[in-house]
Scaffold this active site. Sequence first.
Site, PDB file in Angstrom:
ATOM      1  N   TYR A  34       0.834  -1.203   0.000  1.00  0.00           N
ATOM      2  CA  TYR A  34       0.000   0.000   0.000  1.00  0.00           C
ATOM      3  C   TYR A  34       0.870   1.255   0.000  1.00  0.00           C
ATOM      4  O   TYR A  34       0.659   2.184  -0.790  1.00  0.00           O
ATOM      5  CB  TYR A  34      -0.934   0.010   1.209  1.00  0.00           C
ATOM      6  CG  TYR A  34      -1.893   1.192   1.210  1.00  0.00           C
ATOM      7  CD1 TYR A  34      -3.164   1.077   0.649  1.00  0.00           C
ATOM      8  CD2 TYR A  34      -1.520   2.426   1.738  1.00  0.00           C
ATOM      9  CE1 TYR A  34      -4.039   2.149   0.620  1.00  0.00           C
ATOM     10  CE2 TYR A  34      -2.378   3.504   1.709  1.00  0.00           C
ATOM     11  CZ  TYR A  34      -3.644   3.366   1.155  1.00  0.00           C
ATOM     12  OH  TYR A  34      -4.495   4.440   1.112  1.00  0.00           O
ATOM     13  N   ASP A  35       1.874   1.290   0.891  1.00  0.00           N
ATOM     14  CA  ASP A  35       2.765   2.458   0.972  1.00  0.00           C
ATOM     15  C   ASP A  35       3.504   2.674  -0.344  1.00  0.00           C
ATOM     16  O   ASP A  35       3.702   3.811  -0.788  1.00  0.00           O
ATOM     17  CB  ASP A  35       3.773   2.279   2.109  1.00  0.00           C
ATOM     18  CG  ASP A  35       3.129   2.427   3.479  1.00  0.00           C
ATOM     19  OD1 ASP A  35       1.992   2.934   3.542  1.00  0.00           O
ATOM     20  OD2 ASP A  35       3.758   2.033   4.479  1.00  0.00           O
ATOM     21  N   LYS A 103       2.746   7.117  17.593  1.00  0.00           N
ATOM     22  CA  LYS A 103       1.616   7.246  16.669  1.00  0.00           C
ATOM     23  C   LYS A 103       0.729   6.026  16.922  1.00  0.00           C
ATOM     24  O   LYS A 103       1.024   4.919  16.494  1.00  0.00           O
ATOM     25  CB  LYS A 103       2.101   7.278  15.222  1.00  0.00           C
ATOM     26  CG  LYS A 103       0.994   7.511  14.200  1.00  0.00           C
ATOM     27  CD  LYS A 103       1.597   7.662  12.806  1.00  0.00           C
ATOM     28  CE  LYS A 103       0.509   7.943  11.771  1.00  0.00           C
ATOM     29  NZ  LYS A 103      -0.383   6.794  11.575  1.00  0.00           N
ATOM     30  N   CYS A 388      -8.372 -33.866   4.291  1.00  0.00           N
ATOM     31  CA  CYS A 388      -9.293 -34.981   4.047  1.00  0.00           C
ATOM     32  C   CYS A 388      -9.117 -35.643   2.690  1.00  0.00           C
ATOM     33  O   CYS A 388      -9.778 -36.643   2.405  1.00  0.00           O
ATOM     34  CB  CYS A 388     -10.735 -34.509   4.189  1.00  0.00           C
ATOM     35  SG  CYS A 388     -11.240 -33.392   2.848  1.00  0.00           S
TER      36      CYS A 388
END
Length: 651
Positions: A34-35, A103, A388
Amino acid sequence: MDQTRRMKELVQLLNQASKAYYQEDREIMSNLEYDRLYDELLELEKQTGTVLANSPTVHVGYEAVNELPKEAHESPMLSLDKTKDVEVLREFIGNQKCLLSWKMDGLTIVLTYRDGSLEKAVTRGNGTIGEVVTNNARVFENIPLKIPFQGELVLRGEAIITYSDFERINEEIEDVDAKYKNPRNLCSGSVRQLNNEITANRHVRFMAFTLVRAEGEDFGNSVEHQMVWLQRQGFETVEYRVVTGETLDEAMEYFSSQVAKNDFPSDGLVAVYDDIAYGESLGATAKFPRNSFAFKWADEQKETRLLEIEWSPSRTGLINPIAVFEPVELEGTTVSRASVHNISIMKSLELGIGDRIQVYKANMIIPQIAENLTRSGVKDIPETCPACKGPTRIQMVNDVETLYCTNPECPAKAIKTFTLFVSRDAMNIDGLSQATLEKFIGHGFLQDFGDIFELDRYREQIIGMDGFGEKSYENLWQSIQNARHTVLWRVIYGLGILNIGLANAKMICREFDYDLDRIRHATVEELTGIDGIGEVIGQSLVRYFGDEKNNRKVDHLMKHLLLEKPEESADRQKLAGLTFVITGSLEHFSNRSEMKNQIEALGGKVTGSVTRKTSYLINNDTASSSSKNRKAAELGIPVISEEEFLNMLQE
């Protein structure tokens, strides 16, 4: 690619990710991704001089939902410009005195006090319009409802939930898919509840970080004086250090060493100029105030090699991919695994076995894959479920590709029943947490309850599993051996039969003299003849033992158990016919479950809510104005303390 077209793509991607994270409590891309995309968009906006109307660089936060009243803020609540470079932060500070503080990673709240009382609480919302959550704020763990200051006070702070409370709340949720992803999402949902009793039970805390206005007060032009004044009013403020450009390194060293020890979530630091007038004189951009600046931890990245993708089945049938890689040291701990979340993220990373990958810890806590350097491509998505061996199917859910097991009988879908079976009130097997059960089921070790007592067949595989070793295995195996010696009511309760709780299991076993064969063949009429057992419970038990598959599983289990018949005490019916509700903290009993067991052992019954059938409400704070106490008063039900209850047992 055309710059404008790329900007539109980035805006769409980032807004989708924000909506998923903030409104739907799900994650479709990592924080690092995102950044990276956000910074790319920001650079394109600088180059072109164009900012699209719905760009996340302009609009911040989530949109207020309709369930709570909305209210516009007096002035827009802007987000902060940020950096991961200490030197950029030092340049911002310059020769000014600054307050450097955590923060906080929660939900920003604006509080208004008038005449010494809390008048209003509003969430940040989208920065312009927030949601009114005053009733919920009144039950925050540490918020002062009355303060000495009698003028109008407006302040901002962060509502948070600590890691320890987050873990406690998640432990109480049996459904693995209903567990909360992180403290921030839990806090956001808790603050925005319509019923503030739920908020109170979540132990939300408020940390003040900005004083907006205090009518008639003089703070000597100092933000630090404001913080000290807020503390004197009874507010808990964010921890801070006073710094200059010269002393920044010492403070950074403290914060970076402390972050991993904190019990509260934080995603960086904030620096604000202490000189209020100077900060205000700088004004603001369309998005950022110029008097403060955020620092986000630069994620330490290490290169390693992907060894395998482990596919982990869950209760809903979803099969989650987990990257297993050569161990690396990150933020002081050894890391060898990271969730990849879904097939879409695997494909975006072109993730293949043997690839060289870069890994990091998001917010210095959660292991993530940052980048795939060799990108050999996704291969070998399993066509059968590892638990399974039933067929799998790739499904598109919310534009995300995910893998599912299609077998309705898959043991992974029964994780809830396994979790109940090993719980303290059932078989009481230490070492089999839900996460461990998921691993064992995912590897095909467990098909039914009896398989738990045959785990020694997989001794070497278990010792070699991540998080296990020789000592852990031996402790687990000893706990399993201890569980072989048990009483029938623990078994009946642990089977997870619909509507059969602990108290019912005890009553049924007593009535049939702890004889499993008699219980198996009991009729609905015989069961409903027991005081406290109704038609629904009776039919559930008969239906369960009427299923041949269930009987085979029980037979397999009973081969491994040695049942002991409880000694009947002379006063075991001392509390027969009485119904209790337990609330508040306890002193003599270690927890409510222990007290509940004591009451049931003496023939009593424990329920969760106060009704006309309640005999006593047990609350050490007998004068409390809680909803349960008020309900008891309305119905004329006695409220007794723990001490009074113990005296009742001595009579």
